[in-house]
Design an enzyme around this catalytic site. Structure first.
Site, PDB file in Angstrom:
ATOM      1  N   ASP A 121       0.983  -1.277  -0.065  1.00 45.18           N
ATOM      2  CA  ASP A 121      -0.319   0.185   0.197  1.00 45.18           C
ATOM      3  C   ASP A 121       1.067   1.369   0.422  1.00 45.18           C
ATOM      4  OD1 ASP A 121      -2.391  -1.468   0.201  1.00 45.18           O
ATOM      5  OD2 ASP A 121      -2.433  -1.092   1.645  1.00 45.18           O
ATOM      6  N   GLU A 165     -13.841  -4.066  -1.661  1.00 44.83           N
ATOM      7  CA  GLU A 165     -13.204  -4.196  -0.730  1.00 44.83           C
ATOM      8  C   GLU A 165     -14.893  -3.872   0.219  1.00 44.83           C
ATOM      9  OE1 GLU A 165     -12.505   0.406  -0.091  1.00 44.83           O
ATOM     10  OE2 GLU A 165     -10.533  -0.139  -1.310  1.00 44.83           O
TER      11      GLU A 165
END
Length: 252
Positions: free
Chosen positions: A11, A130
């Site tokens: 990330d 998500e």
């Protein structure tokens, strides 16, 4: 049965590799290039890069990081965050990525899935999801790092996206991400049972048992960050333990 893939997840915020918990509370880990090369040399099967602030800027800012990585890392690279058009996808693929992962823009305009799949092949079009649990056996798809609700049922949305041309699903449990409490195996099972494409499980790995249970729940690949970034486990250790558990992993 094809080999189970071990996929470190990176990330990125600005120039830095970061790590959060439930996609929040970010901590800077260092230079993503150093981590990427280390994981490649340790035997990772693929890498996933996510630009976690792309929605703030309206575009993915990883092209420089990806082109640097592609010079030293010779395994498939998936890049997500802020990819909103075929042009954005082309830019990232030209920078050295092999696949693009799309969430927000695919929900806003599902035709984008078909456009990207037609232009670059469905193997390059990864649906990023998500997921947050909203009831027993039910999950809602979110955007913007798990902050924005969409009202879409995760399983139904994945089925539709696959029909539109998505060739793979990056399935992140927001509830488990960064917690080291294990993958949301019910979610993995629900999605993998209803799709004919590979599912990458992401969010929650804390031990090798978690890896094994995700694989047994139907994941085709396991994505992990915390356990690798903090040196709690190495890729060779994970590979060896998976092999000992009878899972089909690539022999290095």
């Amino acid at each position: 049965m094809s080999n189970l893939r071990i996929i470190p997840r990176l990330d990125i915020k600005g120039p830095n590799l970061i790590k959060g918990v439930r996609l929040e509370g970010l901590r800077v880990m260092g230079d993503p290039q150093e981590f990427a090369v280390r994981y490649y040399e340790a035997g990772a099967d693929e890498l996933v890069y996510m630009d976690i602030v792309a929605s703030l800027y309206g575009r993915n800012n990883l092209s420089d990081i990806i082109s640097r990585a592609a010079d030293q890392v010779f395994i498939p690279i998936t890049v997500g965050g802020g990819i909103r058009s075929v042009e954005d996808a082309r830019h990232i693929l030209r920078s050295g990525a092999d696949k693009v992962a799309i969430n927000t823009a695919a929900i806003a305009r599902p035709e984008l899935i078909t456009e990207v799949a037609r232009r670059f092949g469905s193997q390059a079009m990864v649906l990023s999801v998500e997921a947050k649990q909203i009831a027993a056996g039910r999950w809602e798809a979110y955007t913007d790092n798990g902050r924005e609700r969409t009202g879409l049922d995760v399983v139904e949305w994945v089925q539709r996206a696959v029909e539109l041309g998505a060739g793979e699903v990056l399935l992140t449990s927001v509830d488990r991400e960064g917690t080291r409490k294990g993958f949301e195996t019910d979610l993995i099972e629900a999605v993998s049972r209803k799709t004919g494409v590979p599912v990458i499980a992401s969010g929650g790995m804390g031990s090798i048992k978690d890896f094994i249970s995700a694989a047994k729940s139907g994941a085709d690949a396991i994505s992990m960050a915390d356990v690798l970034h903090y040196g709690r486990m190495t890729i060779p250790e994970i590979r060896m333990a998976a092999r000992d558990a009878g899972l089909p992993v690539r022999l290095t």
